[in-house]
Design an enzyme around this catalytic site. Structure first.
Site, PDB file in Angstrom:
ATOM      1  N   GLY A 121       0.815  -1.210   0.000  1.00  0.00           N
ATOM      2  CA  GLY A 121       0.000   0.000   0.000  1.00  0.00           C
ATOM      3  C   GLY A 121       0.846   1.256   0.000  1.00  0.00           C
ATOM      4  O   GLY A 121       1.862   1.322   0.689  1.00  0.00           O
ATOM      5  N   THR A 123       5.512   2.134   5.617  1.00  0.00           N
ATOM      6  CA  THR A 123       4.198   1.677   6.032  1.00  0.00           C
ATOM      7  C   THR A 123       3.574   2.684   6.994  1.00  0.00           C
ATOM      8  O   THR A 123       4.237   3.149   7.921  1.00  0.00           O
ATOM      9  CB  THR A 123       4.217   0.288   6.722  1.00  0.00           C
ATOM     10  OG1 THR A 123       2.915  -0.025   7.219  1.00  0.00           O
ATOM     11  CG2 THR A 123       5.210   0.224   7.873  1.00  0.00           C
ATOM     12  N   ASP A 150       1.388   1.803   8.955  1.00  0.00           N
ATOM     13  CA  ASP A 150       1.077   1.002  10.140  1.00  0.00           C
ATOM     14  C   ASP A 150       2.160   1.087  11.205  1.00  0.00           C
ATOM     15  O   ASP A 150       1.917   0.731  12.361  1.00  0.00           O
ATOM     16  CB  ASP A 150       0.873  -0.467   9.760  1.00  0.00           C
ATOM     17  CG  ASP A 150      -0.356  -0.676   8.896  1.00  0.00           C
ATOM     18  OD1 ASP A 150      -1.341   0.043   9.101  1.00  0.00           O
ATOM     19  OD2 ASP A 150      -0.319  -1.552   8.014  1.00  0.00           O
ATOM     20  N   MET A 176      -7.219   2.717  10.121  1.00  0.00           N
ATOM     21  CA  MET A 176      -6.465   1.551   9.659  1.00  0.00           C
ATOM     22  C   MET A 176      -5.581   0.971  10.759  1.00  0.00           C
ATOM     23  O   MET A 176      -5.037   1.699  11.584  1.00  0.00           O
ATOM     24  CB  MET A 176      -5.610   1.908   8.449  1.00  0.00           C
ATOM     25  CG  MET A 176      -6.389   2.063   7.154  1.00  0.00           C
ATOM     26  SD  MET A 176      -5.283   2.472   5.775  1.00  0.00           S
ATOM     27  CE  MET A 176      -6.427   2.369   4.398  1.00  0.00           C
ATOM     28  N   GLY A 177      -5.409  -0.337  10.738  1.00  0.00           N
ATOM     29  CA  GLY A 177      -4.558  -1.037  11.700  1.00  0.00           C
ATOM     30  C   GLY A 177      -5.121  -2.415  11.980  1.00  0.00           C
ATOM     31  O   GLY A 177      -6.119  -2.552  12.685  1.00  0.00           O
ATOM     32  N   ARG A 178      -4.482  -3.444  11.404  1.00  0.00           N
ATOM     33  CA  ARG A 178      -5.002  -4.810  11.549  1.00  0.00           C
ATOM     34  C   ARG A 178      -4.619  -5.393  12.910  1.00  0.00           C
ATOM     35  O   ARG A 178      -5.460  -5.799  13.696  1.00  0.00           O
ATOM     36  CB  ARG A 178      -4.474  -5.696  10.423  1.00  0.00           C
ATOM     37  CG  ARG A 178      -4.931  -7.139  10.500  1.00  0.00           C
ATOM     38  CD  ARG A 178      -4.342  -7.980   9.383  1.00  0.00           C
ATOM     39  NE  ARG A 178      -4.960  -7.710   8.100  1.00  0.00           N
ATOM     40  CZ  ARG A 178      -4.367  -7.075   7.091  1.00  0.00           C
ATOM     41  NH1 ARG A 178      -3.133  -6.642   7.227  1.00  0.00           N
ATOM     42  NH2 ARG A 178      -4.996  -6.879   5.955  1.00  0.00           N
ATOM     43  N   GLU A 207      -9.318  -0.841  12.897  1.00  0.00           N
ATOM     44  CA  GLU A 207     -10.129  -1.778  12.116  1.00  0.00           C
ATOM     45  C   GLU A 207      -9.985  -3.210  12.618  1.00  0.00           C
ATOM     46  O   GLU A 207     -10.868  -4.032  12.422  1.00  0.00           O
ATOM     47  CB  GLU A 207      -9.718  -1.716  10.636  1.00  0.00           C
ATOM     48  CG  GLU A 207      -8.277  -2.122  10.384  1.00  0.00           C
ATOM     49  CD  GLU A 207      -7.877  -2.058   8.919  1.00  0.00           C
ATOM     50  OE1 GLU A 207      -8.767  -2.068   8.067  1.00  0.00           O
ATOM     51  OE2 GLU A 207      -6.661  -1.988   8.645  1.00  0.00           O
ATOM     52  N   GLN A 213      -6.096   8.202   4.661  1.00  0.00           N
ATOM     53  CA  GLN A 213      -5.026   8.217   5.660  1.00  0.00           C
ATOM     54  C   GLN A 213      -3.649   8.093   5.020  1.00  0.00           C
ATOM     55  O   GLN A 213      -2.663   8.579   5.555  1.00  0.00           O
ATOM     56  CB  GLN A 213      -5.226   7.070   6.653  1.00  0.00           C
ATOM     57  CG  GLN A 213      -6.493   7.188   7.460  1.00  0.00           C
ATOM     58  CD  GLN A 213      -6.928   5.858   8.045  1.00  0.00           C
ATOM     59  OE1 GLN A 213      -6.574   5.522   9.173  1.00  0.00           O
ATOM     60  NE2 GLN A 213      -7.706   5.093   7.300  1.00  0.00           N
ATOM     61  N   ARG A 214      -3.585   7.408   3.896  1.00  0.00           N
ATOM     62  CA  ARG A 214      -2.280   7.159   3.297  1.00  0.00           C
ATOM     63  C   ARG A 214      -2.011   7.960   2.017  1.00  0.00           C
ATOM     64  O   ARG A 214      -0.876   7.996   1.554  1.00  0.00           O
ATOM     65  CB  ARG A 214      -2.117   5.672   2.995  1.00  0.00           C
ATOM     66  CG  ARG A 214      -2.966   5.157   1.840  1.00  0.00           C
ATOM     67  CD  ARG A 214      -2.893   3.649   1.724  1.00  0.00           C
ATOM     68  NE  ARG A 214      -3.443   3.171   0.458  1.00  0.00           N
ATOM     69  CZ  ARG A 214      -3.771   1.922   0.216  1.00  0.00           C
ATOM     70  NH1 ARG A 214      -3.634   1.009   1.175  1.00  0.00           N
ATOM     71  NH2 ARG A 214      -4.235   1.560  -0.958  1.00  0.00           N
TER      72      ARG A 214
END
Length: 410
Positions: A13, A142, A144, A188-190, A245, A300-301
């Protein structure tokens, strides 16, 4: 003997500064014309390279156009989510290195996150196996912020600034009515909640929104969540709740799975989305108050309107440092960030190198001590960690139409 060439690709991403890292690699490569012949780009990463899609940067972005990469969102070269086989005996490896040899490649750079570092690891190990002189370097990327052995990653600072700014804006919007309301903001954030934690930067004073921040590092209890909201209504009319998320219950079930079917991507990761909408409906039905959910999603990205100057500068520095390291013979490494303090105690960053084999397929989560004991907020230690990364503004030039002037691959 002809000079070796450099090739670079992007994977996974995009971020607001992934092209700044690309600029760092390319500009530094071109600056070493005494050692490097051509600087090539893989269009759509390793997958595009296998299909023969390559460009020459001196032709694609000549002169001053190259610098436009530093304020262009997305991945200029295009991306992919191609996973190289685990076995180095797979025929794709000799095919790749045959193509490298045909193009006289001496240096290979890959800009990406966890899965991209897996590619760097495999290619560097295969090169060592066959005695190839190709130097393989990973450039971190990233939003993340979940790569290990680095203080933070390029892309996180700008995404964190976007999240904090947007949450502050939503807070002001939500406060215009006296009627009780709950706004759920899904971020976002798995498995790692760094970006959601950044919403804490939106606060101006103690007790300010967002009042609750839920990360995937802790278990999410729906009943406790509803009780927390009810108690908060005693002193606040409008509640802002930020959730990752990937929040899950004590059994490991993602909250989004309560309300939807979840698919997987090519790496086997569950494609998460929808916990915000689920919680919106839960709050409305159980508490009987106005509720809405906002999913920040790809903004966000990809937003450069609030790009962090610190993030941009560090991304460029990482790209340049990687080329210098490769020219000095380094391979199988990822460029890392080391946090230091200057003579006045102010934040500063220096680049380092770490073994990519120790980094790939690992995940850095928010430390437990940076999460409050009740599990629905972050501590001041996190705020002190993140605040320096969002500093500074970038002047994005405008075109004749009044909109940002980006560069596009033809």
């Amino acid at each position: 003997m002809s000079k070796k060439n450099l090739i670079v690709g992007q994977s996974g991403g995009p971020t607001a500064v992934i092209n700044s890292s690309l600029y760092g690699v390319v500009s530094e490569g071109l600056a070493h014309s005494d050692e490097i012949g051509h600087v090539y780009g893989m269009v759509n990463g390793i997958e595009g390279f296998l299909a023969g899609r390559v460009l020459d940067f001196e032709e694609a972005l000549p002169g001053e156009k190259l610098a436009y990469l530093t304020h262009t969102p997305g991945a200029y070269l295009g991306s992919c989510r191609y996973k190289l086989p685990e076995s180095l005996e797979d025929p794709v490896y000799p095919e790749l290195f045959r193509k490298f040899e045909e193009m006289n490649i001496g240096w290979f750079f890959y800009i990406g996150g966890n899965d991209s570092m897996d590619t760097v690891s495999k290619l560097s190990r295969y090169a060592a196996k066959i005695g190839s002189s190709i130097r393989v370097i990973g450039e971190p990327k990233t939003i993340d912020n979940d790569l290990i052995h680095t203080d933070h990653t390029p892309g996180f600072g700008s995404a964190a600034k976007y999240v904090a700014s947007t949450v502050r804006e939503i807070t002001l919007d939500a406060n215009v009515y006296e009627k009780k309301s709950v706004t759920i903001i899904e971020i976002m954030g798995r498995h790692a909640g760094w970006l959601t934690a950044a919403s804490a930067l939106a606060r101006k004073y103690d007790g300010d929104n967002p009042l609750f921040i839920y990360l995937p590092e802790t278990d999410f209890d729906q009943e406790a969540f509803l009780k927390d909201l009810e108690k908060a209504f005693e002193t606040n009319c409008n509640l802002i709740v930020c959730v990752s998320e990937g929040i899950h219950d004590a059994e490991g079930t993602f909250i989004c799975e309560y309300d939807s079917s979840v698919g997987t991507d090519t790496f086997g990761h569950k494609m998460l989305a929808g916990c915000g909408k689920y919680l919106e409906n839960l709050v409305r039905s159980r508490l009987g108050v106005k509720a809405r959910s906002v999913e920040l999603n790809v903004s966000q990205r990809c937003s450069v309107a609030m790009i962090s100057a610190t993030d941009q500068q560090e991304a460029v520095a990482a790209g340049k440092f990687g080329v210098q390291a490769a020219l000095n013979g380094e391979t199988g490494k990822m460029v890392s960030f080391i946090r230091e303090a200057d003579a006045n105690g102010n934040y500063q960053m220096v680049c380092g190198l770490d073994d990519v084999n120790e980094i790939c397929n690992q995940e850095k989560v928010v430390p437990a001590e940076w999460i409050t004991p009740d599990g629905h907020d972050v501590t001041e230690d996190f705020v002190r960690y993140a605040r320096p990364l969002i500093q500074g503004n970038v002047n994005v030039p405008l075109g004749e139409d009044g909109l940002p002037a980006f560069v596009y691959r033809k």
